[in-house]
Design an enzyme around this catalytic site. Structure first.
Site, PDB file in Angstrom:
ATOM      1  N   ASP A  31       9.193   2.507   0.792  1.00 14.87           N
ATOM      2  CA  ASP A  31       7.928   3.457   1.419  1.00 14.87           C
ATOM      3  C   ASP A  31       7.998   3.179   2.823  1.00 14.87           C
ATOM      4  O   ASP A  31       7.637   2.325   3.467  1.00 14.87           O
ATOM      5  CB  ASP A  31       6.686   2.951   0.743  1.00 14.87           C
ATOM      6  CG  ASP A  31       5.521   3.447   1.407  1.00 14.87           C
ATOM      7  OD1 ASP A  31       5.508   4.313   2.444  1.00 14.87           O
ATOM      8  OD2 ASP A  31       4.261   3.401   0.944  1.00 14.87           O
ATOM      9  N   LYS A  34       3.611   9.799   8.952  1.00  9.56           N
ATOM     10  CA  LYS A  34       3.295   9.377  10.316  1.00  9.56           C
ATOM     11  C   LYS A  34       4.326   9.898  11.581  1.00  9.56           C
ATOM     12  O   LYS A  34       4.187  11.070  11.897  1.00  9.56           O
ATOM     13  CB  LYS A  34       2.879   7.933  10.617  1.00  9.56           C
ATOM     14  CG  LYS A  34       2.226   7.395   9.587  1.00  9.56           C
ATOM     15  CD  LYS A  34       2.018   5.702   9.806  1.00  9.56           C
ATOM     16  CE  LYS A  34       0.934   5.538   8.675  1.00  9.56           C
ATOM     17  NZ  LYS A  34      -0.594   5.617   8.883  1.00  9.56           N
ATOM     18  N   TYR A  88       0.996  -1.534   0.024  1.00 16.87           N
ATOM     19  CA  TYR A  88      -0.136   0.177   0.091  1.00 16.87           C
ATOM     20  C   TYR A  88       1.059   1.260   0.012  1.00 16.87           C
ATOM     21  O   TYR A  88       1.799   1.340   0.891  1.00 16.87           O
ATOM     22  CB  TYR A  88      -0.827  -0.030   1.191  1.00 16.87           C
ATOM     23  CG  TYR A  88      -1.822   1.263   1.221  1.00 16.87           C
ATOM     24  CD1 TYR A  88      -2.916   1.322   0.289  1.00 16.87           C
ATOM     25  CD2 TYR A  88      -1.690   2.127   2.023  1.00 16.87           C
ATOM     26  CE1 TYR A  88      -3.728   2.563   0.225  1.00 16.87           C
ATOM     27  CE2 TYR A  88      -2.427   3.181   2.117  1.00 16.87           C
ATOM     28  CZ  TYR A  88      -3.497   3.455   1.174  1.00 16.87           C
ATOM     29  OH  TYR A  88      -4.341   4.464   1.256  1.00 16.87           O
TER      30      TYR A  88
END
Length: 446
Positions: A235, A264, A143
């Site tokens: 990522d 994040k 993702y």
């Protein structure tokens, strides 16, 4: 337990928000989501006053938990009181960039943006602009945010959009391959290496279950991209500054990508994203290069202050030792519980990340299994059965998680990820008592 206030809030939300939420996973809790009123350390309290041990931690950003140390809180308040934002550079964004570059092996320069999705969108554009090529290799089941280039399913021969609204022409420039399948990615590079701008990969599949790389897989990606003039893009939106500490997952695995995306934790709980990497590559962004990238809120001073003070506090106060020890305690305890009550299930995770995967095709007995989370060890009795790709995770009993485990844990005051895919996270505000209560809840729920 009453959830009347949450039900009323959800009814109101349905009239003004699509599906009653601002991100679809939040609607996974049925028949309606609970609405959080506030956080308290390693817990959240909902609109009805119910208290839960929180292992979601905002889906990962809250390394320090809901109670911020005074130094972090003061830095945020000081920056906010100086004015919300300016549309001009500030010293604090330089300081955070210096911190990231100092600690992450691959990073020489950084461009800050506003979300993990924005970071991966920009990284894909950067790879294409830097190499002059169009194809991007991604992992099936990985993702990389809500972006057209990676909302793609299928395989390398037949990619297709995984969402309406994404043109087939976008999918044709994306090449999905199975994570951990060395032969598949070698074949793709042999056939189409001159077309490939980059490989975009989570160091650990952390959004769809938790799947660690088999030995040598990332080294193979590094070798192939170098040989063919492509970029290796890690990522680390989820793993960054959580797995591997300040060096991130790339430090843990000792593989240095060309580009890394962050989100994040690097924003300390505020909206953030970043793209870091070799100076030569990152300099391709405008204004120093020709790859356009811009954003009104990029480098937002309050976010920069929150991120910098969070990472400084973590570096100076043994945060990683604490959260990793609790993570190992959780995974070890879950491994023991599953061995006794559900030996067909798989405990996954590393450092401060954990998950129980509802697998079925696993041996009930076997010596030498991973003791605190699946590590893809070849000498493990479960090695050939443990999930190695996103598709493997998708074949597990996700419906059972949603229907039975999560609601049973929720009723016992434990907040887990809203669906059967996402990781769970330990924060510095969690305690051994939280771990013990959670393990007791699992014993009753499994």
């Amino acid at each position: 337990m009453t959830l009347e206030n949450s039900r009323e809030l959800y009814d109101r939300a349905l009239s003004v928000l699509p599906g009653g939420v601002n991100s679809p996973v939040r609607a996974s809790i049925q028949p309606y989501p609970f609405f959080v009123e506030r956080g308290d350390g390693g817990h959240v309290i909902d609109a009805d006053g119910n208290r839960y041990i929180d292992w979601v931690m905002g889906l990962g950003p809250l390394l320090l938990g809901h109670d911020l140390p005074q130094s972090v809180e003061s830095a945020i308040q000081k920056q906010a009181s100086a004015g919300p934002m300016y549309g001009a550079p500030t010293e604090i964004e330089v300081e955070l960039a210096e911190f990231v570059a100092r600690h992450v092996p691959s990073v020489e320069k950084v461009r800050f943006v506003n979300s993990g999705t924005e970071a991966t969108v920009s990284a894909v554009r950067l790879a294409r602009g830097y190499t002059g090529r169009e194809k991007i290799v991604v992992m099936q089941g990985g993702y990389h945010g809500a972006q057209e280039s990676t909302l793609v399913e299928g395989d390398s021969d037949d990619p297709s959009p995984s969402s309406k609204g994404v043109p087939q022409s976008f999918a044709e420039h994306t090449i999905p391959v199975p994570f951990n399948d060395t032969e598949a990615v070698e074949r793709v590079f042999e056939e189409r290496g001159e077309e490939i701008a980059g490989v975009l990969v989570e160091p650990i599949l952390a959004n769809k279950g938790i799947v660690t790389p088999v030995d040598g897989y990332h080294e193979t990606l590094r070798k192939l991209t170098r040989e063919h003039g492509s970029l290796l893009i890690f990522d680390e939106v989820i793993t960054g500054f959580r797995v591997g500490g300040l060096a991130c997952a790339q430090g843990k695995f000792d593989v240095t990508p060309d580009v890394t995306t962050f989100g994040k934790i690097v924003g300390g709980g505020f909206p953030v994203g970043a793209i870091g990497g070799r100076a030569e590559v990152i300099e391709s962004f405008t204004p120093s290069g020709d790859v356009f990238q811009a954003g009104t809120f990029s480098g937002h001073p309050v976010t920069m202050a929150a991120g910098l003070e969070t990472l400084k506090y973590a570096a100076e106060n043994g945060v990683y030792d604490h959260v990793n020890a609790l993570g190992e305690q959780l995974r070890s305890g879950l491994t023991d519980i599953c061995a006794e009550q559900a030996p067909e299930y798989t405990v996954a995770g590393t450092d401060s990340v954990f998950k129980v995967l509802f697998t079925r095709d696993t041996p009930v007995e076997g010596e030498g299994q991973c003791e605190s989370g699946c590590e893809q060890r070849t000498d493990c009795a479960r090695y050939t059965h443990c999930p190695k790709t996103g598709a493997d995770v998708g074949k597990t009993e996700i419906e059972r998680w949603n229907r039975l485990l999560r609601p049973a844990m929720f009723d016992q005051g434990v907040f887990l990820s809203q669906n059967g895919f996402e990781s769970q996270f330990v924060s510095d505000s969690h305690t051994e008592e939280d771990v013990e209560e959670t393990l007791e809840a699992y014993k009753h729920a499994l």
